[in-house]
Write a protein that holds these residues in place. Structure first.
Motif, PDB file in Angstrom:
ATOM      1  N   HIS A  56      41.850  80.221  46.539  1.00  0.00           N
ATOM      2  CA  HIS A  56      40.637  79.539  46.997  1.00  0.00           C
ATOM      3  C   HIS A  56      40.526  78.187  46.309  1.00  0.00           C
ATOM      4  N   PHE A  57      41.493  77.323  46.570  1.00  0.00           N
ATOM      5  CA  PHE A  57      41.477  75.953  46.043  1.00  0.00           C
ATOM      6  C   PHE A  57      41.531  75.913  44.513  1.00  0.00           C
ATOM      7  N   ALA A  58      42.338  76.802  43.950  1.00  0.00           N
ATOM      8  CA  ALA A  58      42.606  76.705  42.517  1.00  0.00           C
ATOM      9  C   ALA A  58      43.774  75.760  42.256  1.00  0.00           C
ATOM     10  N   PHE A  61      45.288  72.087  47.864  1.00  0.00           N
ATOM     11  CA  PHE A  61      44.184  71.399  48.535  1.00  0.00           C
ATOM     12  C   PHE A  61      44.740  70.728  49.788  1.00  0.00           C
ATOM     13  N   MET A  62      43.845  70.145  50.577  1.00  0.00           N
ATOM     14  CA  MET A  62      44.250  69.592  51.864  1.00  0.00           C
ATOM     15  C   MET A  62      45.012  68.266  51.731  1.00  0.00           C
ATOM     16  N   ILE A  80      40.270  80.352  36.749  1.00  0.00           N
ATOM     17  CA  ILE A  80      39.662  79.012  36.726  1.00  0.00           C
ATOM     18  C   ILE A  80      38.136  79.127  36.703  1.00  0.00           C
ATOM     19  N   GLU A  81      37.636  80.264  37.161  1.00  0.00           N
ATOM     20  CA  GLU A  81      36.185  80.415  37.249  1.00  0.00           C
ATOM     21  C   GLU A  81      35.584  80.656  35.858  1.00  0.00           C
ATOM     22  N   TRP A  85      30.698  84.414  34.874  1.00  0.00           N
ATOM     23  CA  TRP A  85      30.443  84.548  36.315  1.00  0.00           C
ATOM     24  C   TRP A  85      31.383  85.565  36.936  1.00  0.00           C
ATOM     25  N   LYS A 120      47.323  77.875  38.394  1.00  0.00           N
ATOM     26  CA  LYS A 120      46.157  78.488  37.755  1.00  0.00           C
ATOM     27  C   LYS A 120      45.639  79.592  38.663  1.00  0.00           C
TER      28      LYS A 120
ATOM     29  N   GLN B   7      35.067  67.233  49.131  1.00  0.00           N
ATOM     30  CA  GLN B   7      35.758  68.480  48.796  1.00  0.00           C
ATOM     31  C   GLN B   7      36.810  68.257  47.717  1.00  0.00           C
ATOM     32  N   LYS B   8      37.470  67.112  47.781  1.00  0.00           N
ATOM     33  CA  LYS B   8      38.504  66.841  46.781  1.00  0.00           C
ATOM     34  C   LYS B   8      37.889  66.756  45.383  1.00  0.00           C
ATOM     35  N   TYR B  11      36.946  70.233  44.274  1.00  0.00           N
ATOM     36  CA  TYR B  11      38.190  70.951  43.936  1.00  0.00           C
ATOM     37  C   TYR B  11      38.636  70.589  42.525  1.00  0.00           C
ATOM     38  N   ASN B  14      36.172  71.844  39.817  1.00  0.00           N
ATOM     39  CA  ASN B  14      36.237  73.302  39.639  1.00  0.00           C
ATOM     40  C   ASN B  14      37.416  73.723  38.781  1.00  0.00           C
ATOM     41  N   ARG B  15      38.531  73.016  38.896  1.00  0.00           N
ATOM     42  CA  ARG B  15      39.758  73.515  38.270  1.00  0.00           C
ATOM     43  C   ARG B  15      40.190  72.766  37.021  1.00  0.00           C
ATOM     44  N   ASP B  16      39.610  71.604  36.760  1.00  0.00           N
ATOM     45  CA  ASP B  16      40.179  70.746  35.726  1.00  0.00           C
ATOM     46  C   ASP B  16      39.126  70.331  34.681  1.00  0.00           C
ATOM     47  N   LEU B  61      35.049  76.398  47.778  1.00  0.00           N
ATOM     48  CA  LEU B  61      34.839  75.283  46.847  1.00  0.00           C
ATOM     49  C   LEU B  61      33.407  75.281  46.349  1.00  0.00           C
ATOM     50  N   HIS B  64      32.493  78.173  43.836  1.00  0.00           N
ATOM     51  CA  HIS B  64      32.949  77.899  42.475  1.00  0.00           C
ATOM     52  C   HIS B  64      32.129  76.771  41.836  1.00  0.00           C
TER      53      HIS B  64
END
Lengths: 273, 103
Positions: A56-58, A61-62, A80-81, A85, A120, B7-8, B11, B14-16, B61, B64
């Motif tokens: 889920h976008f860890a 990405f697009m 990553i979460e 939570w 990740k 969204q980018k 993203y 959320n991860r970095d 996205l 998170h």
């Protein structure tokens, strides 16, 4: 050796993160079956676990989205979460970069998959590992099938990916286990969160345990979206496991909708032929 | 609309942890790297989950991100519902086709 174990299970973050809000009787029955799945996995004495998840976008990405990607790192980290939570502590999970490389090289003759030396884990992998390898002592090789950002790989390709993965596993000396993770019908992370189409799920699972390829790949994405939500796109991970175990049927060990987990909670293993 | 860049950014936040640090310490510099409308920029800075949902941000996205900014589960689900009530139907992406099954 070859594939020594195959199964599927749910991976929704609520399974660990909102455990206290579920009906204890149903939750504990589900956890017990996940424990039984772990025992079956351990009894197969695997050297490594390939986990086919819909992330889920860890990592992806697009900007550069692979249809299929396999990890090729020495180790991975996750989740990553937020730990509180998700209800899972941040940790390092061992990998096996050499085995990854040999499997990837073997598969590339038949299918164009991407690889990643950095990865990740999110709940799609961490929630299953929390139950299946709780000590994080089994090398894990992650595989992602893009189920989040359309266009998505067609279902017949997901089945074929599984077939190719199986041939690659059978060509290795190691004993390899395979677990697919995902939801069936669900509408996670939308206002419809908690809605579950149990009839659709049971029909899909009947096709899955029968390993009925034609019926597993018969869905269009429009039908899946209508009947099973965008979360239903994750059937690709189950279909990959079906492809990897073509000729074998499965055993549904557990299924029950648990709305606060936002998914019909599922545990199944394949009886490898 | 520049949903892709909204969204980018989410993203990456959320991860970095390094991006999160920049978001805290030098937000304007960070946001200048993304093609965002004022509405998009404000929605991210304000943590307006309802508006981000209506803009069409992918739910994974957004889930998170809501967790990252400390929203409780029920608060986060309600924020999406309130967003639709306040701003109207989802404008872009997969969820424009979503039928409300929550009632």
């Amino acid at each position: 050796m070859s594939l020594v174990f195959a199964g599927v299970c749910s991976h929704a973050p609520g399974i660990t993160g909102r455990a206290h809000r579920a009906d204890p009787a149903v939750r504990d029955a589900f956890y017990a079956k996940l424990g039984e799945m772990r025992e079956r996995l351990e009894a197969a004495r695997p050297d490594a676990l390939i986990i086919v998840a819909a992330e889920h976008f860890a990592n992806f990405f697009m900007n550069n989205m692979p249809a299929y990607c396999m990890g090729m790192a020495e180790s991975y980290e996750g989740p990553i979460e937020d730990e509180e939570w998700l209800g899972i502590r941040h940790t390092t999970v061992p990998g096996d970069s050499d085995l990854s490389r040999r499997i990837i090289e073997s598969m590339m003759g038949d299918i164009d998959l991407a690889y990643a030396e950095e990865w990740k884990f999110d709940h799609g992998i961490m929630v299953p590992l929390n139950f299946l390898t709780p000590r994080y002592d089994l090398p894990v090789i992650p595989v992602n099938v893009n189920c989040q950002g359309p266009p998505l790989t067609p279902l017949p390709r997901a089945y074929e990916f599984g077939r190719v993965l199986r041939r690659a596993c059978d060509a290795q000396a190691e004993r390899i286990a395979l677990v697919g993770t995902g939801g069936i019908s669900h509408w996670p992370a939308t206002p419809n969160s908690g809605v579950i189409n149990e009839a659709w799920d049971r029909d899909f699972l009947e096709r899955f345990v029968a390993n009925d390829r034609e019926r597993l790949i018969a869905y269009t994405d429009a039908e899946t979206f209508r009947d099973a939500g965008q979360g239903g796109f994750e059937i690709r991970t189950f279909i990959t496991v079906a492809g990897a175990t073509e000729g074998s049927t499965g055993e549904l060990m557990f299924y029950a909708p648990i709305p606060i987990f936002a998914v019909g909670c599922t545990v199944a293993t394949m009886n490898l032929a | 609309m520049s949903l892709y860049y909204v969204q980018k950014l989410l993203y990456q936040l959320n991860r970095d942890p390094a991006i999160r640090k920049r978001f805290e310490e030098s937000r304007d510099d960070l946001l200048a790297e993304y093609q965002l409308t004022d509405e998009e920029r404000d929605a991210i800075v304000d943590g307006d989950i309802g508006l981000l949902y209506v803009m069409g941000v992918n739910g994974q996205l957004l889930m998170h991100y809501a967790a990252l900014i400390g929203q409780e589960w029920d608060q986060y689900i309600n924020a999406m519902k309130e967003g639709v009530e306040k701003h109207g139907p989802v404008r872009e992406g997969l969820y424009t086709l979503l039928e409300d099954r929550s009632r």
